[in-house]
Design a protein around this motif. Structure first.
Motif, short mmCIF file in Angstrom:
data_model
loop_
_atom_site.label_atom_id
_atom_site.label_comp_id
_atom_site.label_asym_id
_atom_site.label_seq_id
_atom_site.Cartn_x
_atom_site.Cartn_y
_atom_site.Cartn_z
N UNK A 122 12.68 -42.88 -3.65
CA UNK A 122 14.03 -42.31 -3.74
C UNK A 122 15.08 -43.28 -3.20
N UNK A 123 16.27 -43.13 -3.73
CA UNK A 123 17.44 -43.84 -3.20
C UNK A 123 18.18 -42.89 -2.26
N UNK A 141 13.42 -37.55 -10.68
CA UNK A 141 13.12 -37.05 -9.35
C UNK A 141 11.61 -36.90 -9.25
N UNK A 142 11.12 -36.47 -8.10
CA UNK A 142 9.68 -36.22 -7.96
C UNK A 142 9.22 -35.12 -8.91
N UNK A 143 10.14 -34.27 -9.34
CA UNK A 143 9.80 -33.17 -10.25
C UNK A 143 9.72 -33.61 -11.70
N UNK A 159 1.33 -45.87 -16.63
CA UNK A 159 1.70 -44.52 -16.23
C UNK A 159 1.85 -44.45 -14.72
N UNK A 160 2.79 -43.64 -14.29
CA UNK A 160 3.00 -43.41 -12.87
C UNK A 160 3.72 -42.09 -12.68
N UNK A 161 3.74 -41.62 -11.45
CA UNK A 161 4.46 -40.39 -11.12
C UNK A 161 5.40 -40.70 -9.96
N UNK A 162 6.70 -40.68 -10.21
CA UNK A 162 7.64 -40.99 -9.13
C UNK A 162 7.56 -39.94 -8.02
N UNK A 163 7.68 -40.42 -6.80
CA UNK A 163 7.65 -39.53 -5.64
C UNK A 163 8.85 -39.85 -4.74
N UNK A 164 8.98 -39.13 -3.67
CA UNK A 164 10.08 -39.37 -2.73
C UNK A 164 9.99 -40.76 -2.10
N UNK A 165 8.81 -41.41 -2.14
CA UNK A 165 8.65 -42.78 -1.63
C UNK A 165 9.61 -43.75 -2.31
N UNK A 189 12.50 -48.49 -9.57
CA UNK A 189 11.21 -47.94 -10.00
C UNK A 189 11.10 -48.06 -11.52
N UNK A 190 12.12 -47.59 -12.22
CA UNK A 190 12.13 -47.68 -13.69
C UNK A 190 12.11 -49.14 -14.12
N UNK A 191 12.93 -49.97 -13.48
CA UNK A 191 13.00 -51.39 -13.85
C UNK A 191 11.64 -52.07 -13.65
#
Length: 149
Positions: A56-57, A103-105, A48-54, A66-68
């Motif tokens: 972003x492309x 996205x971060x959201x 589990x993770x939460x994507x953030x702006x860190x 990130x997904x890969x």
């Protein structure tokens, strides 16, 4: 995690992953991209993770890497969970399909990996990356080389 690495070499793959989850030990990539192993059983794992702006492309969404990375980790660790003490593995091929932008959201995502088949030298695994509502963001199939240490 380096002190634990020596002890982990005497464990099966499943024992290693269970210890990592129990002690909240994360490999460097999990620390860097802020994702965690949350479920493990023989032939199946969940990160589990939460994507953030860190992550972003330049176009303002989560980079496909990130997904890969989560999918590769899920496929690889599903195979890892099936290894004997004297075995190791490496990813030979990873095919990722991107279904929906993140996205971060997006919030927390789960990468569930499962072994499809595993032989003495090759393993085949698949993984799905979904959000809390079960929406599919990416999926992957992987071929992994199994070898003796």
């Amino acid at each position: 995690m380096s002190q634990s690495n020596t002890a982990m070499k005497a464990m099966t793959g499943l024992e290693t992953l269970q210890l990592m989850m129990e002690k909240d030990l994360r490999a460097g990539i999990g620390q860097t991209m802020d994702f965690t192993l949350v479920e493990v059983e023989r032939g199946r794992v969940v990160f589990e993770g939460s994507p953030s702006e860190k992550v972003y492309n330049p176009i303002g969404t989560v980079h496909g890497g990130y997904a890969a990375t989560l999918l590769d980790s899920a496929c690889g660790c599903a195979v890892h969970s099936n290894l004997e003490v004297d075995q190791a593995y490496t990813t030979a091929e990873l095919k990722v399909a991107y279904h929906k932008a993140m996205t971060k959201d997006t919030g927390p995502v789960r990468a569930e990996g499962k072994i499809i088949t595993m032989g003495r030298r090759l393993a085949f695994a698949e993984a799905r990356l979904t959000d809390a509502e079960g929406r599919l963001y990416a999926s992957a199939t992987s071929t992994l080389l199994v070898m003796q240490r």
